[in-house]
Write a protein that holds these residues in place. Structure first.
Motif, PDB file in Angstrom:
ATOM      1  N   SER A  15       0.927  -1.136  -0.025  1.00 32.17           N
ATOM      2  CA  SER A  15       0.053   0.097  -0.120  1.00 32.17           C
ATOM      3  C   SER A  15       0.847   1.288   0.030  1.00 32.17           C
ATOM      4  N   ARG A  65      -9.981  -0.921  -4.309  1.00 32.72           N
ATOM      5  CA  ARG A  65      -8.685  -0.994  -3.552  1.00 32.72           C
ATOM      6  C   ARG A  65      -8.252   0.365  -3.116  1.00 32.72           C
ATOM      7  N   MET A  81      -4.042   3.893  -1.455  1.00 34.91           N
ATOM      8  CA  MET A  81      -3.886   2.896  -2.513  1.00 34.91           C
ATOM      9  C   MET A  81      -3.401   1.735  -1.942  1.00 34.91           C
ATOM     10  N   ASN A  82      -4.372   0.503  -1.775  1.00 39.17           N
ATOM     11  CA  ASN A  82      -4.063  -0.783  -1.290  1.00 39.17           C
ATOM     12  C   ASN A  82      -3.869  -1.683  -2.243  1.00 39.17           C
ATOM     13  N   ILE A  83      -3.307  -2.732  -1.940  1.00 39.88           N
ATOM     14  CA  ILE A  83      -3.186  -4.029  -2.890  1.00 39.88           C
ATOM     15  C   ILE A  83      -2.744  -3.393  -4.199  1.00 39.88           C
ATOM     16  N   LYS A  85      -0.742  -2.829  -7.755  1.00 37.07           N
ATOM     17  CA  LYS A  85      -0.412  -3.958  -8.912  1.00 37.07           C
ATOM     18  C   LYS A  85       0.494  -3.013  -9.826  1.00 37.07           C
ATOM     19  N   ASP A  88      -0.695  -0.257 -11.631  1.00 38.72           N
ATOM     20  CA  ASP A  88      -1.100   1.042 -10.894  1.00 38.72           C
ATOM     21  C   ASP A  88       0.037   2.014 -10.912  1.00 38.72           C
TER      22      ASP A  88
END
Length: 125
Positions: A15, A65, A81-83, A85, A88
């Motif tokens: 994150s 997310r 901003m989580n998880i 990728k 992103d």
């Protein structure tokens, strides 16, 4: 004036919280938007938040997310901003508009009047 911070290098699944410090005349603006630019692609809007009623918008790939919030006492808008990728990754900009944020995505990019210089987000293992 808008100043972004909080970017960095993280691994997939981790994150980051981006901050957008708002000062001067921009603090009177209704909407703060977050945008992402990736080399070779058009800049895209990731999220926005209204200072009027808290309405938010997220691009489909961010739903569930990412979370946008504003602290009016600190004149700061956050993008959690989580998880994360790899897709992103990019340079994230915040921008201010006098047009209110809508859940359908408004205002458009051209309707933002002030922009920050951006903060880099890299997602890589």
């Amino acid at each position: 004036q808008l100043v972004e911070s909080g970017g960095g290098l993280v691994q997939p699944g981790e994150s980051l919280r981006l901050s957008c410090a708002v000062s001067g005349s921009t603090s009177d603006y209704y909407t703060i938007g977050w945008f992402r630019r990736v080399p070779g692609k058009e800049r895209e809007k990731v999220s926005c938040i209204s200072s009027y009623d808290g309405t938010t918008y997220y691009i489909d790939s961010a739903k569930g997310r990412f979370s946008v919030a504003r602290d009016n006492a600190k004149n700061t808008v956050y993008l959690q901003m989580n998880i994360l990728k790899p897709e992103d990754a990019g340079t994230y900009f915040c921008a201010a508009s006098i047009i209110d944020c809508t859940s359908s995505g408004g205002p458009q990019q051209g309707e933002y009047d002030y922009w920050g210089l951006g903060t880099q987000v890299t997602v890589s293992s």
